[in-house]
Design a protein around this motif. Structure first.
Motif, PDB file in Angstrom:
ATOM      1  N   GLY A  38      47.759  22.099  23.763  1.00 17.94           N
ATOM      2  CA  GLY A  38      47.303  21.354  24.790  1.00 17.94           C
ATOM      3  C   GLY A  38      47.817  21.976  25.802  1.00 17.94           C
ATOM      4  O   GLY A  38      48.441  23.320  25.703  1.00 17.94           O
ATOM      5  N   LEU A  39      47.623  21.331  27.368  1.00 22.00           N
ATOM      6  CA  LEU A  39      47.907  22.210  28.498  1.00 22.00           C
ATOM      7  C   LEU A  39      49.492  22.148  28.764  1.00 22.00           C
ATOM      8  O   LEU A  39      49.861  23.475  29.053  1.00 22.00           O
ATOM      9  CB  LEU A  39      47.386  21.424  29.800  1.00 22.00           C
ATOM     10  CG  LEU A  39      47.711  21.999  31.048  1.00 22.00           C
ATOM     11  CD1 LEU A  39      47.027  23.151  31.275  1.00 22.00           C
ATOM     12  CD2 LEU A  39      47.173  20.854  32.218  1.00 22.00           C
ATOM     13  N   PRO A  40      50.362  21.346  28.232  1.00 24.13           N
ATOM     14  CA  PRO A  40      51.748  21.518  28.371  1.00 24.13           C
ATOM     15  C   PRO A  40      52.240  22.748  27.500  1.00 24.13           C
ATOM     16  O   PRO A  40      53.088  23.546  28.196  1.00 24.13           O
ATOM     17  CB  PRO A  40      52.356  20.208  28.000  1.00 24.13           C
ATOM     18  CG  PRO A  40      51.252  19.184  28.084  1.00 24.13           C
ATOM     19  CD  PRO A  40      50.024  20.142  27.921  1.00 24.13           C
ATOM     20  N   VAL A  41      51.840  22.860  26.421  1.00 22.50           N
ATOM     21  CA  VAL A  41      52.374  23.849  25.466  1.00 22.50           C
ATOM     22  C   VAL A  41      51.774  25.315  26.066  1.00 22.50           C
ATOM     23  O   VAL A  41      52.497  26.433  25.881  1.00 22.50           O
ATOM     24  CB  VAL A  41      51.979  24.007  24.005  1.00 22.50           C
ATOM     25  CG1 VAL A  41      52.280  25.007  22.940  1.00 22.50           C
ATOM     26  CG2 VAL A  41      52.813  22.459  23.559  1.00 22.50           C
ATOM     27  N   ALA A  42      50.514  25.382  26.430  1.00 21.78           N
ATOM     28  CA  ALA A  42      49.737  26.625  27.096  1.00 21.78           C
ATOM     29  C   ALA A  42      50.657  26.990  28.261  1.00 21.78           C
ATOM     30  O   ALA A  42      50.871  28.301  28.325  1.00 21.78           O
ATOM     31  CB  ALA A  42      48.522  26.424  27.282  1.00 21.78           C
ATOM     32  N   ARG A 252      44.077  26.700  33.895  1.00 23.61           N
ATOM     33  CA  ARG A 252      45.267  25.865  34.822  1.00 23.61           C
ATOM     34  C   ARG A 252      46.570  26.273  34.078  1.00 23.61           C
ATOM     35  O   ARG A 252      47.250  26.227  35.005  1.00 23.61           O
ATOM     36  CB  ARG A 252      44.703  24.360  34.195  1.00 23.61           C
ATOM     37  CG  ARG A 252      43.448  23.840  34.949  1.00 23.61           C
ATOM     38  CD  ARG A 252      43.134  22.425  34.314  1.00 23.61           C
ATOM     39  NE  ARG A 252      44.223  21.415  34.526  1.00 23.61           N
ATOM     40  CZ  ARG A 252      44.140  20.331  34.057  1.00 23.61           C
ATOM     41  NH1 ARG A 252      43.226  19.979  33.075  1.00 23.61           N
ATOM     42  NH2 ARG A 252      45.113  19.477  34.496  1.00 23.61           N
ATOM     43  N   ALA A 253      46.650  26.418  32.957  1.00 22.67           N
ATOM     44  CA  ALA A 253      47.862  26.873  32.121  1.00 22.67           C
ATOM     45  C   ALA A 253      48.303  28.215  32.814  1.00 22.67           C
ATOM     46  O   ALA A 253      49.577  28.345  33.243  1.00 22.67           O
ATOM     47  CB  ALA A 253      47.850  27.156  30.780  1.00 22.67           C
ATOM     48  N   THR A 254      47.498  29.181  33.032  1.00 19.99           N
ATOM     49  CA  THR A 254      47.980  30.428  33.711  1.00 19.99           C
ATOM     50  C   THR A 254      48.394  30.353  35.086  1.00 19.99           C
ATOM     51  O   THR A 254      49.547  30.804  35.461  1.00 19.99           O
ATOM     52  CB  THR A 254      46.614  31.362  33.463  1.00 19.99           C
ATOM     53  OG1 THR A 254      46.122  31.492  32.207  1.00 19.99           O
ATOM     54  CG2 THR A 254      47.147  32.748  33.943  1.00 19.99           C
ATOM     55  N   VAL A 255      47.718  29.473  35.821  1.00 22.47           N
ATOM     56  CA  VAL A 255      48.009  29.419  37.210  1.00 22.47           C
ATOM     57  C   VAL A 255      49.504  28.491  37.499  1.00 22.47           C
ATOM     58  O   VAL A 255      50.518  28.892  38.311  1.00 22.47           O
ATOM     59  CB  VAL A 255      46.969  28.777  38.111  1.00 22.47           C
ATOM     60  CG1 VAL A 255      47.429  28.636  39.605  1.00 22.47           C
ATOM     61  CG2 VAL A 255      45.739  29.858  38.115  1.00 22.47           C
ATOM     62  N   ILE A 256      49.365  27.678  36.842  1.00 20.86           N
ATOM     63  CA  ILE A 256      50.505  26.436  36.700  1.00 20.86           C
ATOM     64  C   ILE A 256      51.907  27.388  36.238  1.00 20.86           C
ATOM     65  O   ILE A 256      52.945  27.388  36.784  1.00 20.86           O
ATOM     66  CB  ILE A 256      50.216  25.265  35.972  1.00 20.86           C
ATOM     67  CG1 ILE A 256      49.287  24.410  36.665  1.00 20.86           C
ATOM     68  CG2 ILE A 256      51.636  24.585  35.863  1.00 20.86           C
ATOM     69  CD1 ILE A 256      48.677  23.263  35.801  1.00 20.86           C
TER      70      ILE A 256
END
Length: 471
Positions: A38-42, A252-256
């Motif tokens: 999911g987004l948190p792990v990514a 989103r994961a890359t930018v965050i």
């Protein structure tokens, strides 16, 4: 799906992102051991791979240049964010596992894709060996292991194989280890980055520019040390096939993740600058330990930072081990790497993990047996060049899509903005390559040319197989 020549590779449907060739074992998203991120792990994968153990020495490395190095940090952060945004756009267009390999091959054909995969693969397994050797230095603070060459070597090998075993256990465990290690290592980092601001003393900062050069020269010189702090920004894109809703979450994961890593870097470095006197920081071998000791007194900072650095290294190895197998897996599916790399179990390309950890282990053993780190240091420096080749090819692929102006590839309403962001990302990639130095570029080019021979063999085998099928 195979592509010959320079024909563009059409973007797959979302359901294709985890597809494997017939007969290839593969974990499925619903299986017990293979679980899509999911987004948190990514995001943790991106942050964990960007922030390795180097942050614990970074403030002392740039202290001789003065606080002007913080300006260099800001400039580099802009470049890294631009690269992150570019990867997000590319992943939204083609959300398959492989990252830069997929993007380069889709835009420019098999040869460009192979160069991206080959150079990235070299980067990962050499970097894994480097991380393990560096981790032994931190382990030695907790448990003396460096007194004997073989003891240190076995410790380095164990540090490499533990994350590899987590990868063999499946993506479910890879994600769990990555999330836990990222959280644990950020506790002491945030303690210094945020807590240090309460103990901040401007008188300890030292001069703005102590390099002996002009401001621009000082920024460039300090940037050369900082350029490689953002390697790993591509992590979510490379593992896009294992990310839920990849078209949205990879970007989103890359930018965050990149922005989060940049914030930790900047705040941590600023806090150390403001808590450790400049003349001490220049000669410090453990700047975060010195900062903790200055903040709270005592000498327990060395132990705490060593433990945090060790956790950081193992988490970094965990993520890089997965990435080291993903790109060869994607290339092997297209016939550009040996077919064995397509074998998957529990969602992980197990052959890629095994080959990578064996190569890294051999390089680690050679480093200790040779009794000199010079050859090893040269190889590590080469990876700073090989890592930027996929970056540059990926940004070139985005430029290709923007300039081609195809309606299915370009958002015309955001064309100017995307072109500016991509141009900044391309300049950042070239700057990374230049920062590797002449020797690294020269020897890195030799590694790439060796890959050309591998490409020739694989292409010949594909051509022969095609002839046999048509006969």
């Amino acid at each position: 799906m195979h592509v010959t020549g320079t024909a563009p590779l059409p973007a797959p449907a979302p359901s294709e992102s985890l597809a494997a060739p017939a007969g290839v074992p593969q974990g499925t998203p619903g299986s017990r051991h293979a679980r899509r991120f999911g987004l948190p792990v990514a995001t943790a994968l991106v942050m964990g791979n960007i922030i390795g153990g180097g942050i614990f020495l970074l403030p002392a490395s740039i202290a001789p240049y003065g606080t002007v190095s913080l300006v260099a940090f800001g400039v580099l952060t802009i470049g890294a964010i631009a690269l992150a945004l570019t990867f997000g756009k590319l992943a939204a267009r083609d959300p398959r596992t492989g990252g830069p390999y997929v993007y380069a091959r889709g835009a420019f054909g098999d040869f460009a894709g192979f160069l991206a995969a080959w150079s990235y693969w070299i980067t990962t397994w050499v970097s894994n060996a480097a991380l393990a050797v560096a981790a032994v230095g931190y382990l030695d603070v907790l448990i003396p292991v460096s007194g004997h060459r073989w003891t240190a070597c076995l410790a380095a090998l164990a540090i490499q194989w533990l994350p590899a075993l987590a990868n063999f256990a499946g993506t479910r465990y890879v994600g769990a280890v990555q999330l836990v290690s990222t959280v644990l290592k950020f506790v002491p980092l945030l303690l210094v980055a945020v807590g240090g601001l309460f103990f901040f003393d401007p008188s300890r900062l030292g001069p703005f520019n102590s390099s002996g050069h002009g401001a621009i020269g000082a920024v460039s010189a300090s940037a050369a040390l900082l350029l490689f702090s953002y390697l790993g920004v591509e992590s979510a894109a490379v593992s896009a096939g294992e990310v839920k809703n990849a078209r949205r979450n990879v970007g989103r994961a890359t930018v965050i993740g990149t922005a989060g890593a940049a914030l930790v870097y900047l705040l941590g470095t600023l806090s150390v600058f403001g808590t450790v006197a400049h003349h001490r920081l220049v000669n410090s071998t453990a700047p975060f330990s010195d900062a903790v000791n200055a903040m709270f007194g005592g000498s327990w900072g060395g132990w705490a930072v060593a433990l945090a650095a060790l956790v950081s290294m193992i988490g970094c190895l965990n993520g890089w081990t997965l990435l080291s197998a993903q790109t060869p897996y994607a290339a092997a599916r297209d016939g550009l790497f040996p077919a064995a790399f397509t074998r998957r179990r529990r969602g992980v390309p197990t052959v890629g993990v095994a080959v990578t950890v064996v190569l890294a282990s051999l390089l680690t053993a050679y480093n200790y047996l040779s009794g000199s780190g010079k050859v090893f240091e040269v190889l590590v420096l080469v990876t700073t060049f090989t890592a930027t080749v996929p970056y540059l090819l990926a940004t070139a692929a985005q430029l290709f899509h923007l300039v081609s102006g195809r309606a299915d590839s370009v958002d015309r309403g955001r064309l100017v903005r995307d072109a500016v962001v991509t141009s900044v990302a391309a300049a950042f990639s070239i700057w990374l390559m230049a920062g590797a130095g002449y020797a690294a570029v020269y020897q890195g080019a030799l590694f790439l040319f060796a890959g050309v021979l591998v490409y020739a063999v694989m292409t010949a085998r594909r051509a022969r197989s095609a002839e046999q099928h048509t006969a």
